[in-house]
Motif scaffolding. Structure first.
Motif, mmCIF file in Angstrom:
data_model
loop_
_atom_site.group_PDB
_atom_site.id
_atom_site.type_symbol
_atom_site.label_atom_id
_atom_site.label_comp_id
_atom_site.label_asym_id
_atom_site.label_seq_id
_atom_site.Cartn_x
_atom_site.Cartn_y
_atom_site.Cartn_z
ATOM 1 N N GLN A 170 41.798 36.527 36.284
ATOM 2 C CA GLN A 170 41.666 35.566 37.394
ATOM 3 C C GLN A 170 40.807 36.223 38.463
ATOM 4 O O GLN A 170 41.260 37.138 39.150
ATOM 5 N N GLY A 171 39.575 35.751 38.619
ATOM 6 C CA GLY A 171 38.636 36.407 39.522
ATOM 7 C C GLY A 171 38.661 35.906 40.951
ATOM 8 O O GLY A 171 38.579 36.683 41.894
ATOM 9 N N GLU A 172 38.763 34.579 41.145
ATOM 10 C CA GLU A 172 38.656 34.026 42.489
ATOM 11 C C GLU A 172 39.807 34.522 43.375
ATOM 12 O O GLU A 172 40.955 34.453 42.942
ATOM 13 N N THR A 173 39.535 35.051 44.585
ATOM 14 C CA THR A 173 38.219 35.121 45.139
ATOM 15 C C THR A 173 37.476 36.429 44.772
ATOM 16 O O THR A 173 36.316 36.375 44.336
ATOM 17 N N GLU A 174 38.095 37.579 44.979
ATOM 18 C CA GLU A 174 37.359 38.819 44.742
ATOM 19 C C GLU A 174 38.198 39.807 43.938
ATOM 20 O O GLU A 174 38.315 40.984 44.295
ATOM 21 N N ALA A 175 38.776 39.309 42.839
ATOM 22 C CA ALA A 175 39.650 40.157 42.020
ATOM 23 C C ALA A 175 39.010 40.578 40.703
ATOM 24 O O ALA A 175 39.568 41.403 39.996
ATOM 25 N N THR A 176 37.828 40.056 40.396
ATOM 26 C CA THR A 176 37.140 40.543 39.191
ATOM 27 C C THR A 176 36.923 42.046 39.289
ATOM 28 O O THR A 176 37.008 42.774 38.292
ATOM 29 N N SER A 177 36.680 42.526 40.518
ATOM 30 C CA SER A 177 36.373 43.950 40.696
ATOM 31 C C SER A 177 37.594 44.847 40.517
ATOM 32 O O SER A 177 37.494 46.061 40.671
ATOM 33 N N VAL A 178 38.741 44.269 40.158
ATOM 34 C CA VAL A 178 39.880 45.111 39.742
ATOM 35 C C VAL A 178 39.659 45.601 38.307
ATOM 36 O O VAL A 178 40.158 46.652 37.916
ATOM 37 N N TRP A 179 38.891 44.839 37.514
ATOM 38 C CA TRP A 179 38.681 45.270 36.119
ATOM 39 C C TRP A 179 37.223 45.504 35.743
ATOM 40 O O TRP A 179 36.940 46.012 34.658
ATOM 41 N N CYS A 180 36.291 45.179 36.652
ATOM 42 C CA CYS A 180 34.870 45.438 36.367
ATOM 43 C C CYS A 180 34.151 45.722 37.682
ATOM 44 O O CYS A 180 34.063 44.834 38.533
ATOM 45 N N PRO A 181 33.645 46.943 37.886
ATOM 46 C CA PRO A 181 32.897 47.205 39.114
ATOM 47 C C PRO A 181 31.740 46.225 39.231
ATOM 48 O O PRO A 181 31.053 45.947 38.241
ATOM 49 N N THR A 182 31.520 45.699 40.433
ATOM 50 C CA THR A 182 30.468 44.704 40.624
ATOM 51 C C THR A 182 30.254 44.529 42.121
ATOM 52 O O THR A 182 30.909 45.192 42.932
ATOM 53 N N ILE A 183 29.327 43.663 42.504
ATOM 54 C CA ILE A 183 29.261 43.208 43.898
ATOM 55 C C ILE A 183 30.024 41.897 43.897
ATOM 56 O O ILE A 183 29.501 40.868 43.470
ATOM 57 N N ASP A 184 31.271 41.932 44.336
ATOM 58 C CA ASP A 184 32.207 40.826 44.080
ATOM 59 C C ASP A 184 32.108 39.774 45.181
ATOM 60 O O ASP A 184 33.077 39.526 45.907
ATOM 61 N N LYS A 185 30.949 39.172 45.296
ATOM 62 C CA LYS A 185 30.689 38.187 46.344
ATOM 63 C C LYS A 185 30.085 36.933 45.726
ATOM 64 O O LYS A 185 29.338 37.013 44.750
ATOM 65 N N PRO A 186 30.365 35.776 46.336
ATOM 66 C CA PRO A 186 29.870 34.541 45.714
ATOM 67 C C PRO A 186 28.364 34.335 45.853
ATOM 68 O O PRO A 186 27.820 33.450 45.190
ATOM 69 N N ASN A 187 27.694 35.115 46.695
ATOM 70 C CA ASN A 187 26.236 34.953 46.793
ATOM 71 C C ASN A 187 25.493 35.930 45.885
ATOM 72 O O ASN A 187 24.335 36.266 46.115
#
Ligand code: ZN
Length: 416
Positions: A170-187
């Motif tokens: 469950q990524g929204e809003t900024e939880a994808t970065s718990v399992w994949c480093p990224t720039i976890d922003k909607p833009n």
């Protein structure tokens, strides 16, 4: 995203939205906060992930290759969201070789010093090895939901009777970065390729199309999913479990329903309008369904109603209704329309900051009314609209409740 109950939706949606944000004094009082567009220094281009799951610890071992470029100005540094992880190594790719990079990590952000200054539009690829530990990651206590682990292991040890073993994200809003480093922003938007190594008895689902399956000697299988159109990181998805896959199609594209096996005979009774909905929404938007496939999966113990991960919508277990329940009508039809419409509003066109989330949610809610009118007539659409209005008036702000009471009083007075 959709909550099950409207009133509950209104009362809690703002909480869900900002679960990962730092709490400010303003938020603590429930006052409005404007979340401006996140400054873009580097832009995601492509994300390639190798991930395998450790069910005994509810952790994941990840290797990720992230291709980026400076947004405009030259830069020699990169700040990634990476929450609650153990970071094992950070490097830059030089052809097929890696060159170690200096970095610091504070448990939420990974600050990387690049090997040189990169000019605008000059691409580079960083490589990170890490362990994701979603159950150890503590989100800040706030008005927000406390549960924003990103990666969920359901009954991982098989100790709970009558509950399947599953993994979903469950990524929204900024939880994808718990399992994949990224720039976890909607833009930010990126193409991606996920290689998921799982026990071979399970099936997997992720964004895009399944391009390869490789059986490994240790009883696992590696599935490669490729997403060839860019989308925002909060829409990344992984699902793993013992699902039946029931397949329909729309213009040659796969439309599939991942359900627990006992629900396979009724999967079309629950989701069967989907191809017709895709055709209808394509027609009224004037934009044919933009993605390569559309799958819907039902996850146990889901933390909301449903979520519109690109090409891979996740529904809560209430979506699974048996033949007897479906006789009374499909209680999940509106949610199916809502999440599907997000594939246009939210996934294809995305709010540039969380303050503009109405772009996503109001269009998705409106789609429920449009679908009802098209399929079931004006009365059904009016009922949907009326319930939406009640939900709006019923929550989110004391002022709205007073407004509703005043309106109700006036109506009573005028009819007396
Ligand atoms: Zn929604």
């Amino acid at each position: 995203m959709k909550k099950i109950l409207l009133a509950f939706l209104i009362l809690t949606s703002s909480h869900v939205l900002f679960a990962q944000e730092e709490e400010t004094p303003q938020e603590a009082t429930g006052k409005k906060v404007y979340r401006e567009t996140y400054t873009r220094i580097n832009d995601l281009v492509h994300t390639q992930l190798d991930i395998r799951f450790d069910y005994s610890k509810s952790q994941a071992q990840g290797k990720v290759w992230i291709t980026l470029k400076p947004h405009f100005y030259a830069t020699d540094s990169l700040n990634l969201d990476a929450k609650g992880m153990d970071i094992h190594s950070v490097a830059i790719m030089k052809g097929t070789k890696t060159q170690a990079l200096k970095y610091s990590y504070n448990g939420n952000n990974l600050f990387i010093t690049l090997d040189k200054t990169y000019k605008g539009e000059e691409q580079y690829t960083v490589y990170i090895e890490y362990t994701a530990k979603p159950n150890d990651y503590k989100t800040k206590g706030s008005m927000a939901i406390t549960d924003a682990k990103g990666l969920y292991f359901i009954n991982p040890l098989g100790t709970e009777k009558n509950k399947p073993t599953q993994i979903w994200t469950q990524g929204e809003t900024e939880a994808t970065s718990v399992w994949c480093p990224t720039i976890d922003k909607p833009n930010q938007k990126t193409t991606n390729e996920f290689r998921m190594t799982v026990p071979s008895k399970y099936v997997t689902l992720s964004n895009g199309r399944l391009v390869n399956q490789k059986t490994n000697p240790d009883g696992t299988r590696t599935d490669t999913w490729k997403m060839e159109l860019p989308h925002a990181p909060y829409l990344f998805f992984m699902g793993v479990g013992d699902f039946a896959i029931v397949k329909d199609s729309y213009k040659g594209k796969e439309v599939s329903y991942y359900v627990e096996k006992e629900y396979a005979p009724v999967a079309r009774g629950i989701f069967g309008y989907t191809p017709e909905m895709i055709a209808y929404f394509s027609r009224i938007t004037g934009v044919d369904y933009p993605w390569v496939k559309y799958a819907q999966i039902v996850g146990r113990d889901y933390v909301s109603g449903a979520m519109e991960n690109t090409t891979s919508t996740l529904h809560g277990e209430s979506a699974q209704q048996d033949a007897r329940e479906l006789l009374d009508g499909n209680g999940w039809e509106s949610t199916i329309a809502h999440e599907l419409f997000h594939q246009w509003f939210g996934d294809y066109v995305t709010s540039e900051s969380w303050s503009n989330l109405t772009l996503n949610e109001s269009f998705a809610n409106y789609s429920e009314v449009l679908w009802d009118e098209y399929k079931h007539g004006k009365d059904a659409a009016d009922a949907q609209n009326y319930n939406d209005m009640l939900g709006y008036l019923d929550g989110g702000s004391e002022k709205k409740i007073w407004f509703a009471l005043i309106m109700a009083t006036r109506k009573t007075c005028s009819t007396m």
